[in-house]
Scaffold this motif. Structure first.
Motif, PDB file in Angstrom:
ATOM      1  N   VAL A  89      -8.682   7.578   7.102  1.00  0.00           N
ATOM      2  CA  VAL A  89      -7.250   8.065   6.807  1.00  0.00           C
ATOM      3  C   VAL A  89      -6.290   7.411   7.448  1.00  0.00           C
ATOM      4  O   VAL A  89      -6.344   6.501   8.146  1.00  0.00           O
ATOM      5  CB  VAL A  89      -7.195   9.573   7.412  1.00  0.00           C
ATOM      6  CG1 VAL A  89      -7.938  10.693   6.522  1.00  0.00           C
ATOM      7  CG2 VAL A  89      -7.590   9.467   8.931  1.00  0.00           C
ATOM      8  N   GLN A  90      -4.953   7.303   6.877  1.00  0.00           N
ATOM      9  CA  GLN A  90      -3.945   6.730   7.143  1.00  0.00           C
ATOM     10  C   GLN A  90      -2.941   7.475   8.328  1.00  0.00           C
ATOM     11  O   GLN A  90      -2.795   8.635   8.131  1.00  0.00           O
ATOM     12  CB  GLN A  90      -2.936   5.947   6.004  1.00  0.00           C
ATOM     13  CG  GLN A  90      -3.776   5.102   5.105  1.00  0.00           C
ATOM     14  CD  GLN A  90      -4.209   3.861   5.705  1.00  0.00           C
ATOM     15  OE1 GLN A  90      -3.530   3.045   6.608  1.00  0.00           O
ATOM     16  NE2 GLN A  90      -5.574   3.607   5.345  1.00  0.00           N
ATOM     17  N   THR A 105      -2.654  11.852   3.892  1.00  0.00           N
ATOM     18  CA  THR A 105      -2.122  10.609   3.424  1.00  0.00           C
ATOM     19  C   THR A 105      -2.561   9.702   2.480  1.00  0.00           C
ATOM     20  O   THR A 105      -3.841   9.796   2.502  1.00  0.00           O
ATOM     21  CB  THR A 105      -1.778   9.948   4.890  1.00  0.00           C
ATOM     22  OG1 THR A 105      -2.963   9.833   5.584  1.00  0.00           O
ATOM     23  CG2 THR A 105      -0.931  10.871   5.693  1.00  0.00           C
ATOM     24  N   PRO A 106      -1.782   9.228   1.631  1.00  0.00           N
ATOM     25  CA  PRO A 106      -2.465   8.293   0.505  1.00  0.00           C
ATOM     26  C   PRO A 106      -3.071   6.831   1.073  1.00  0.00           C
ATOM     27  O   PRO A 106      -2.460   6.449   2.193  1.00  0.00           O
ATOM     28  CB  PRO A 106      -1.207   7.919  -0.318  1.00  0.00           C
ATOM     29  CG  PRO A 106      -0.010   8.059   0.688  1.00  0.00           C
ATOM     30  CD  PRO A 106      -0.298   8.898   1.915  1.00  0.00           C
ATOM     31  N   ALA A 107      -4.003   6.584   0.426  1.00  0.00           N
ATOM     32  CA  ALA A 107      -4.971   5.323   0.900  1.00  0.00           C
ATOM     33  C   ALA A 107      -5.219   4.475  -0.475  1.00  0.00           C
ATOM     34  O   ALA A 107      -6.050   5.026  -0.975  1.00  0.00           O
ATOM     35  CB  ALA A 107      -6.175   5.639   1.882  1.00  0.00           C
ATOM     36  N   TRP A 108      -4.676   3.266  -0.190  1.00  0.00           N
ATOM     37  CA  TRP A 108      -5.190   2.156  -1.188  1.00  0.00           C
ATOM     38  C   TRP A 108      -4.627   0.855  -1.169  1.00  0.00           C
ATOM     39  O   TRP A 108      -3.515   0.855  -0.506  1.00  0.00           O
ATOM     40  CB  TRP A 108      -4.813   2.819  -2.511  1.00  0.00           C
ATOM     41  CG  TRP A 108      -5.267   1.721  -3.711  1.00  0.00           C
ATOM     42  CD1 TRP A 108      -6.523   1.452  -4.216  1.00  0.00           C
ATOM     43  CD2 TRP A 108      -4.578   1.080  -4.736  1.00  0.00           C
ATOM     44  NE1 TRP A 108      -6.679   0.719  -5.167  1.00  0.00           N
ATOM     45  CE2 TRP A 108      -5.353   0.348  -5.426  1.00  0.00           C
ATOM     46  CE3 TRP A 108      -3.226   0.892  -4.806  1.00  0.00           C
ATOM     47  CZ2 TRP A 108      -4.702  -0.397  -6.486  1.00  0.00           C
ATOM     48  CZ3 TRP A 108      -2.635  -0.165  -5.718  1.00  0.00           C
ATOM     49  CH2 TRP A 108      -3.417  -0.561  -6.699  1.00  0.00           C
ATOM     50  N   ASN A 109      -5.472  -0.167  -1.272  1.00  0.00           N
ATOM     51  CA  ASN A 109      -4.917  -1.371  -0.887  1.00  0.00           C
ATOM     52  C   ASN A 109      -4.840  -2.051  -2.224  1.00  0.00           C
ATOM     53  O   ASN A 109      -5.893  -2.394  -2.998  1.00  0.00           O
ATOM     54  CB  ASN A 109      -5.874  -2.333   0.025  1.00  0.00           C
ATOM     55  CG  ASN A 109      -5.171  -2.374   1.395  1.00  0.00           C
ATOM     56  OD1 ASN A 109      -4.104  -1.807   1.590  1.00  0.00           O
ATOM     57  ND2 ASN A 109      -6.163  -2.478   2.256  1.00  0.00           N
ATOM     58  N   PRO A 110      -3.639  -2.567  -2.867  1.00  0.00           N
ATOM     59  CA  PRO A 110      -3.658  -3.372  -4.185  1.00  0.00           C
ATOM     60  C   PRO A 110      -4.648  -4.522  -4.171  1.00  0.00           C
ATOM     61  O   PRO A 110      -4.831  -5.023  -5.266  1.00  0.00           O
ATOM     62  CB  PRO A 110      -2.219  -3.634  -4.196  1.00  0.00           C
ATOM     63  CG  PRO A 110      -1.496  -2.360  -3.495  1.00  0.00           C
ATOM     64  CD  PRO A 110      -2.306  -2.103  -2.303  1.00  0.00           C
ATOM     65  N   SER A 111      -4.826  -5.236  -3.042  1.00  0.00           N
ATOM     66  CA  SER A 111      -5.608  -6.435  -2.919  1.00  0.00           C
ATOM     67  C   SER A 111      -6.964  -5.984  -3.136  1.00  0.00           C
ATOM     68  O   SER A 111      -7.796  -7.138  -3.221  1.00  0.00           O
ATOM     69  CB  SER A 111      -5.105  -7.144  -1.782  1.00  0.00           C
ATOM     70  OG  SER A 111      -5.763  -6.410  -0.326  1.00  0.00           O
ATOM     71  N   ALA A 131       0.984  -1.278   0.006  1.00  0.00           N
ATOM     72  CA  ALA A 131       0.065   0.080   0.054  1.00  0.00           C
ATOM     73  C   ALA A 131       0.758   1.350  -0.051  1.00  0.00           C
ATOM     74  O   ALA A 131       2.052   1.203   0.490  1.00  0.00           O
ATOM     75  CB  ALA A 131      -0.909  -0.037   1.355  1.00  0.00           C
ATOM     76  N   PRO A 132       0.224   2.308  -0.404  1.00  0.00           N
ATOM     77  CA  PRO A 132       1.041   3.680  -0.524  1.00  0.00           C
ATOM     78  C   PRO A 132       1.987   3.968   0.743  1.00  0.00           C
ATOM     79  O   PRO A 132       3.078   4.537   0.888  1.00  0.00           O
ATOM     80  CB  PRO A 132       0.168   4.623  -1.014  1.00  0.00           C
ATOM     81  CG  PRO A 132      -0.780   3.933  -1.768  1.00  0.00           C
ATOM     82  CD  PRO A 132      -1.010   2.538  -1.208  1.00  0.00           C
ATOM     83  N   ILE A 133       0.953   3.798   1.846  1.00  0.00           N
ATOM     84  CA  ILE A 133       1.650   4.232   3.225  1.00  0.00           C
ATOM     85  C   ILE A 133       2.967   3.298   3.524  1.00  0.00           C
ATOM     86  O   ILE A 133       3.872   3.740   4.357  1.00  0.00           O
ATOM     87  CB  ILE A 133       0.536   4.035   4.182  1.00  0.00           C
ATOM     88  CG1 ILE A 133       0.890   4.939   5.608  1.00  0.00           C
ATOM     89  CG2 ILE A 133      -0.009   2.868   4.535  1.00  0.00           C
ATOM     90  CD1 ILE A 133       1.172   6.289   5.587  1.00  0.00           C
ATOM     91  N   VAL A 134       2.678   2.210   3.280  1.00  0.00           N
ATOM     92  CA  VAL A 134       4.039   1.094   3.475  1.00  0.00           C
ATOM     93  C   VAL A 134       5.107   1.587   2.554  1.00  0.00           C
ATOM     94  O   VAL A 134       6.223   1.645   2.960  1.00  0.00           O
ATOM     95  CB  VAL A 134       3.783  -0.329   3.185  1.00  0.00           C
ATOM     96  CG1 VAL A 134       4.603  -1.171   3.482  1.00  0.00           C
ATOM     97  CG2 VAL A 134       2.292  -0.590   4.157  1.00  0.00           C
ATOM     98  N   GLU A 135       4.882   1.882   1.304  1.00  0.00           N
ATOM     99  CA  GLU A 135       5.914   2.590   0.462  1.00  0.00           C
ATOM    100  C   GLU A 135       6.494   3.425   0.996  1.00  0.00           C
ATOM    101  O   GLU A 135       7.603   3.721   0.965  1.00  0.00           O
ATOM    102  CB  GLU A 135       5.227   2.555  -1.079  1.00  0.00           C
ATOM    103  CG  GLU A 135       5.100   1.359  -1.746  1.00  0.00           C
ATOM    104  CD  GLU A 135       4.747   1.846  -3.259  1.00  0.00           C
ATOM    105  OE1 GLU A 135       4.792   2.899  -3.471  1.00  0.00           O
ATOM    106  OE2 GLU A 135       4.392   0.730  -4.017  1.00  0.00           O
TER     107      GLU A 135
END
Length: 473
Positions: free
Chosen positions: A221-222, A201-207, A108-112
């Motif tokens: 929000v993250q 903050t960016p939020a999105w889950n590729p899964s 996810a963007p926050i992890v990146e």
């Protein structure tokens, strides 16, 4: 140098010492992983141990450091990631047994953002089923305990994050917040956080297989939970890196322009129909005095009606959940979570379709009211909950329990409905537990909120240090 154990050090101090060559990332991560494995057996905060991978990554970063210096401002800092957000190759179960085999295809963007800044993930933290409770327990991983005592809730839904960070399993814990999920756990454990505003903050889950409902997009929000305010600031500066996969994110610098002082703070003790516990009043008074001592001009005011905003926001969200999420909850949720949602719908009747549209249109009216208040007072000091920390399973004990924990959280989920940032800091103790207050601020001025949180923390101390003092020597 210091005799303080490495795992107790702040992210800010770790970063400074790593950058100065005083300590290696491997030493930092190794000590933190050892701490995680020593205390997590009881707390059950981290439910996916990535310690071995983390130590290997730290060695790689040490090699890079020797050649070209730090990769970013979080170089070598241990962090945890909440298990409802994608991390490549790891499960994203969201606290649900049936989702245990959902493996993330990418970060996810926050992890990146955190890892590209040099942070090293040591583990993934627990969350309740569907991340929709004010405590953290589920049939997949079990209960997360509060590091202060076994009776109290660790908060939810980022309870694993707060318990991990406050017990020394890394100085920075990722979490997220749709109705209070960063702030409930921080209030429950004495941690500090700021719920970012919409678009920060960016939020999105590729899964993910489908887009989230519009209210979930607007309200969720993250963010991060930390032991010290300066670490929230440090991590947030990296967390906000722009990602085009989130259509709501706005690339605004984290630090806004300085405002002419003294900064005016609006102050309220209003808990509406819920009686405020004396410990809450004390915490608010202490926080006010801390801000006054720090040079703020604090004025007691009547704010726009949070009861109306909070109840409207919760009923609107319940309508969206009923339409878009309940099929999964009925099919995959435990008997307990299904019963809790039935109580949610009774206590916060979901708006029907026509009324839902009207109420969502009215949301801009509420935001306008608060924008006007924040134009005059850039910071607002408010209650968070009307009473101190609740017992660990209180929100599963019928409708009275839900009202005592979530129903009274008007000041919490109103801020999500408005998309306005809000932070948590503890300014008092009651029965051996921290008591928190909330600081609200202008959109995209999380930096001002952190300044105010820091003013309270500077006078009241870092709550985690009280926990660490109880460690056997």
């Amino acid at each position: 140098m210091t005799d303080t154990p490495i795992w107790q050090l702040s992210a800010s101090e770790l970063s400074e010492r790593i950058n100065a060559g005083e300590i290696t990332a491997e030493a930092v991560v190794g000590a933190t992983v050892d701490r995680m494995r020593a205390v997590n057996g009881h707390l059950n905060a981290v439910v996916d141990d990535l310690g071995d991978e983390a130590v290997a990554r730290a060695r790689d970063l040490d090699s890079i450091f020797q050649k070209s210096g730090p990769v970013g401002p979080l170089h070598g800092v241990p962090v945890t990631i909440k298990e409802n957000v994608d991390q490549k190759g790891r499960a994203t179960p969201n606290g649900v047994k049936a989702f245990a085999d959902i493996i993330a295809p990418a970060d996810a963007p926050i992890v990146e953002n955190l890892t590209e800044a040099g942070a090293i993930v040591i583990g993934r933290t627990n969350t309740p089923e569907f991340s929709f409770r004010a405590t953290t327990t589920n049939e997949l991983h079990g209960r997360t305990f509060n590091p202060w005592n076994d009776w109290a809730s660790s908060g939810g839904s980022s309870g694993g994050a707060s318990a991990a960070v406050m017990s020394g399993m890394g100085p920075v814990a990722h979490g997220n917040d749709i109705g209070g999920s960063l702030r409930f756990p921080s209030a429950a454990t004495g941690a500090v956080t700021v719920k970012p505003g919409l678009g920060r903050t960016p939020a999105w889950n590729p899964s993910q297989k489908a887009e989230r409902g519009i209210l979930a997009q607007l309200m969720s929000v993250q963010g991060v939970i930390c032991r010290e305010v300066r670490d929230v600031r440090l991590a947030m500066r990296s967390a906000i890196a722009y990602d085009p996969r989130d259509p709501w994110q706005v690339p605004v610098p984290f630090d806004g322009p300085a405002l002419e002082g003294p900064l005016k703070v609006a102050f309220t003790k209003n808990t509406y129909q819920f009686e405020a516990h004396p410990a809450i009043i004390k915490a608010l008074d202490v926080a006010r005095d801390c801000l006054v001592d720090a040079g703020y001009e604090v004025v007691e005011v009547d704010t726009p009606d949070i009861r109306e905003i909070g109840e409207t926001g919760y009923r609107a969200l319940m309508a969206e959940v009923r339409l878009l999420t309940m099929a999964d909850i009925h099919e995959h949720g435990s008997d307990e979570i299904r019963r809790i949602f039935n109580h949610y719908f009774e206590l916060f009747p979901p708006f029907e379709t026509d009324e839902l549209l009207r109420q969502m249109a009215r949301r801009s009216h509420y935001i306008r009211q608060w924008n006007l208040l924040l134009d005059r007072y850039p910071i607002v000091l408010t209650p968070f909950l009307p009473s101190p920390t609740y017992s660990w399973n209180r929100d599963a004990e019928g409708k009275d329990g839900i009202m005592e924990v979530l129903g009274c959280g008007l000041w919490s989920f109103a801020m999500n409905y408005l998309g306005i940032p809000a932070g948590i800091v503890s300014s008092a103790m009651h029965d051996g537990m921290p008591v928190a207050v909330q600081v609200v601020g202008r959109r995209f001025r999380e930096d001002l909120i952190l300044d105010a949180l820091e003013a309270v923390e500077a006078r009241m101390g870092v709550m985690a240090k009280r926990l660490f003092e109880r460690e056997p020597h």
